[in-house]
Write a protein that holds these residues in place. Sequence first.
Motif, short mmCIF file in Angstrom:
data_model
loop_
_atom_site.label_atom_id
_atom_site.label_comp_id
_atom_site.label_asym_id
_atom_site.label_seq_id
_atom_site.Cartn_x
_atom_site.Cartn_y
_atom_site.Cartn_z
N TYR A 390 10.18 -4.46 1.40
CA TYR A 390 10.51 -3.14 1.90
C TYR A 390 9.42 -2.16 1.46
O TYR A 390 8.89 -2.27 0.36
CB TYR A 390 11.87 -2.67 1.37
CG TYR A 390 13.02 -3.46 1.91
CD1 TYR A 390 13.47 -3.27 3.22
CD2 TYR A 390 13.67 -4.41 1.11
CE1 TYR A 390 14.54 -4.00 3.71
CE2 TYR A 390 14.73 -5.16 1.60
CZ TYR A 390 15.16 -4.95 2.91
OH TYR A 390 16.21 -5.68 3.39
N LEU A 391 9.12 -1.21 2.34
CA LEU A 391 8.08 -0.24 2.04
C LEU A 391 8.57 0.77 1.01
O LEU A 391 9.73 1.16 0.98
CB LEU A 391 7.64 0.49 3.30
CG LEU A 391 6.93 -0.36 4.37
CD1 LEU A 391 6.50 0.53 5.52
CD2 LEU A 391 5.74 -1.08 3.77
N SER A 392 7.64 1.17 0.17
CA SER A 392 7.90 2.23 -0.79
C SER A 392 6.57 2.88 -1.12
O SER A 392 5.50 2.32 -0.86
CB SER A 392 8.54 1.68 -2.06
OG SER A 392 7.61 0.87 -2.76
N LYS A 393 6.62 4.10 -1.67
CA LYS A 393 5.38 4.78 -2.02
C LYS A 393 4.59 4.00 -3.05
O LYS A 393 3.38 3.91 -3.00
CB LYS A 393 5.69 6.18 -2.54
CG LYS A 393 5.94 7.20 -1.46
CD LYS A 393 5.95 8.61 -2.04
CE LYS A 393 6.07 9.64 -0.91
NZ LYS A 393 6.03 11.02 -1.44
N VAL A 394 5.30 3.42 -4.02
CA VAL A 394 4.63 2.63 -5.06
C VAL A 394 3.89 1.44 -4.44
O VAL A 394 2.75 1.14 -4.79
CB VAL A 394 5.64 2.14 -6.11
CG1 VAL A 394 4.99 1.16 -7.09
CG2 VAL A 394 6.24 3.32 -6.86
N LEU A 395 4.55 0.75 -3.53
CA LEU A 395 3.94 -0.40 -2.87
C LEU A 395 2.70 0.03 -2.08
O LEU A 395 1.63 -0.59 -2.19
CB LEU A 395 4.95 -1.08 -1.96
CG LEU A 395 4.41 -2.24 -1.10
CD1 LEU A 395 3.90 -3.35 -1.99
CD2 LEU A 395 5.49 -2.75 -0.16
N ILE A 396 2.83 1.10 -1.28
CA ILE A 396 1.71 1.54 -0.44
C ILE A 396 0.55 2.01 -1.31
O ILE A 396 -0.63 1.72 -1.01
CB ILE A 396 2.18 2.65 0.52
CG1 ILE A 396 3.16 2.06 1.54
CG2 ILE A 396 1.00 3.28 1.24
CD1 ILE A 396 3.77 3.09 2.47
N ASN A 397 0.83 2.71 -2.39
CA ASN A 397 -0.24 3.16 -3.29
C ASN A 397 -1.01 1.98 -3.87
O ASN A 397 -2.24 1.99 -3.95
CB ASN A 397 0.34 4.01 -4.42
CG ASN A 397 0.78 5.38 -3.94
OD1 ASN A 397 0.33 5.85 -2.89
ND2 ASN A 397 1.68 6.01 -4.69
N ASN A 398 -0.27 0.96 -4.27
CA ASN A 398 -0.92 -0.23 -4.83
C ASN A 398 -1.75 -0.95 -3.77
O ASN A 398 -2.87 -1.38 -4.04
CB ASN A 398 0.14 -1.19 -5.39
CG ASN A 398 0.54 -0.86 -6.81
OD1 ASN A 398 -0.16 -1.18 -7.76
ND2 ASN A 398 1.69 -0.20 -6.95
N LEU A 399 -1.22 -1.07 -2.56
CA LEU A 399 -1.94 -1.75 -1.50
C LEU A 399 -3.22 -1.01 -1.15
O LEU A 399 -4.27 -1.63 -0.93
CB LEU A 399 -1.06 -1.92 -0.27
CG LEU A 399 0.15 -2.85 -0.41
CD1 LEU A 399 0.93 -2.91 0.90
CD2 LEU A 399 -0.29 -4.25 -0.85
N CYS A 400 -3.15 0.30 -1.07
CA CYS A 400 -4.35 1.08 -0.75
C CYS A 400 -5.42 0.90 -1.82
O CYS A 400 -6.61 0.76 -1.52
CB CYS A 400 -4.00 2.56 -0.61
SG CYS A 400 -3.06 2.93 0.89
N PHE A 401 -4.98 0.90 -3.07
CA PHE A 401 -5.93 0.68 -4.16
C PHE A 401 -6.59 -0.70 -4.06
O PHE A 401 -7.81 -0.85 -4.20
CB PHE A 401 -5.22 0.81 -5.51
CG PHE A 401 -6.08 0.45 -6.69
CD1 PHE A 401 -6.94 1.37 -7.25
CD2 PHE A 401 -6.03 -0.84 -7.22
CE1 PHE A 401 -7.75 1.02 -8.33
CE2 PHE A 401 -6.82 -1.20 -8.30
CZ PHE A 401 -7.68 -0.26 -8.86
#
Length: 450
Positions: A390-401
């Motif tokens: 499931y998407l979350s801000k924490v997940l998206i931040n990590n993926l972008c990094f």
Amino acid sequence: MGNSEGGLRIVENSDLLYEYNKNVRPAVISFSLGLDYPASCPNLLAGFIHIKPNDSFKQDSILTCTPLCLYVIRGCGTTKIADEGQVDWSEDDLLVVPYQTQALNHFAHEDTAFYYVHDEPLLKYLRAKPAEKAFTTTIFRSHVLREKVESIREKPGSEHANRLGTLIGNPDISETKSLTHTLWALMNVLPANSLQKPHRHNAVALDLVTYAPKGKCYTLIGYDLNEDGTIRSPTRLEWKSGSAFTTPLGMWHSHHNESTDEDAWILPMQDAGLSKLEILPNEIFFNIFSHLLWNDILTSFWLLNKRFNSLIYLNFSINNCGIIINKTSLSYKIFLSKLFPLISNCSSLINSIRHIHLDGTCPHSYDFFNKNHCIQNYPNLKSLILDQFYLSKVLINNLCFLITGRLNELTMILDDVFTVFELEKELLERAATQNTFVGESKKKNKRCVL
């Protein structure tokens, strides 16, 4: 079987053999082996005993080993074995004694020198103590050993053999044709004006030169072969009667006799009847690893020794092997309790991990993206698979990094088309602000598959 006297076996028939000052000086290389007890190789200890004429010597090493092998370099005398009686010996005889509860008593009629080998280092390593006799005390007479070798030499085609010798097999251990349950021995002749071509062993060999023409025999030893089959940049070891040397596992070596009229004799001994896992080449281990789960590799092989640690590093680096957490392989609970502490405390192991595969349907898999178990702690991570997350801000931040400066490949398996669209949009917007392209096309060898 040979004659028996008072519980002793005296081998007097060569047909029983197989083709193919008081001073104790152990040949110790414990420091280079990283051991805190005497050893000549990981499982065996070899050395010499000197007894003056009409003197005696009590040998108590028989109390802490399972076999003791004694080769008479020179002299003659008797050995009293507590509950088995007395045995006479003379030059070039080979006496093999099992574990005893009382020390051996040697008496020398003449100036005597023994060469001995036993397995006390193996028992030290296993933290074990001998409890019973594994075979009958046996003495191999010198003339029997020589006669057997000569009979092999007389066979048609023996001049083309790379080795002329007899396996010294104990009748109690006929299934392995070995000297004892933990010792292997070969009485080997090196004929005049001959050489034993380069070869290598699957175990460390402790070699005793029983006789060598003075200044005429030597061994060449090295790591590699030249194209013509000779040893590249070899070290030369000169033979001397009654001296011993060690041939390391896996090293190429050749034996040479440049005498025109005298044979040379050598007695190599190795550990036997043991599982020699470490003789296998790296390719075999990588094949074994390919059939195991990554967590089984770690729990089974990690910290066995430096070689296995290096193989695990390399396996994680070159194969699609890494941290995999899903319902069929490994629960997050087991990972957290057993494997995470192991990995997090070893920077070399963290640095070797190139691939991580996480299943979002497994409880706590999302914890991999929090500060304590942050996925960003794996500096050489190149491939990431996220299944049903499931998407979350924490997940998206990590993926972008990770996409920006680390991953070569990101694979996300999602059922919801809308979620896929939203994720792709978010990643593209983040990437644009960081001057990084993310999408189905490739750029700078990076790929994102949604």
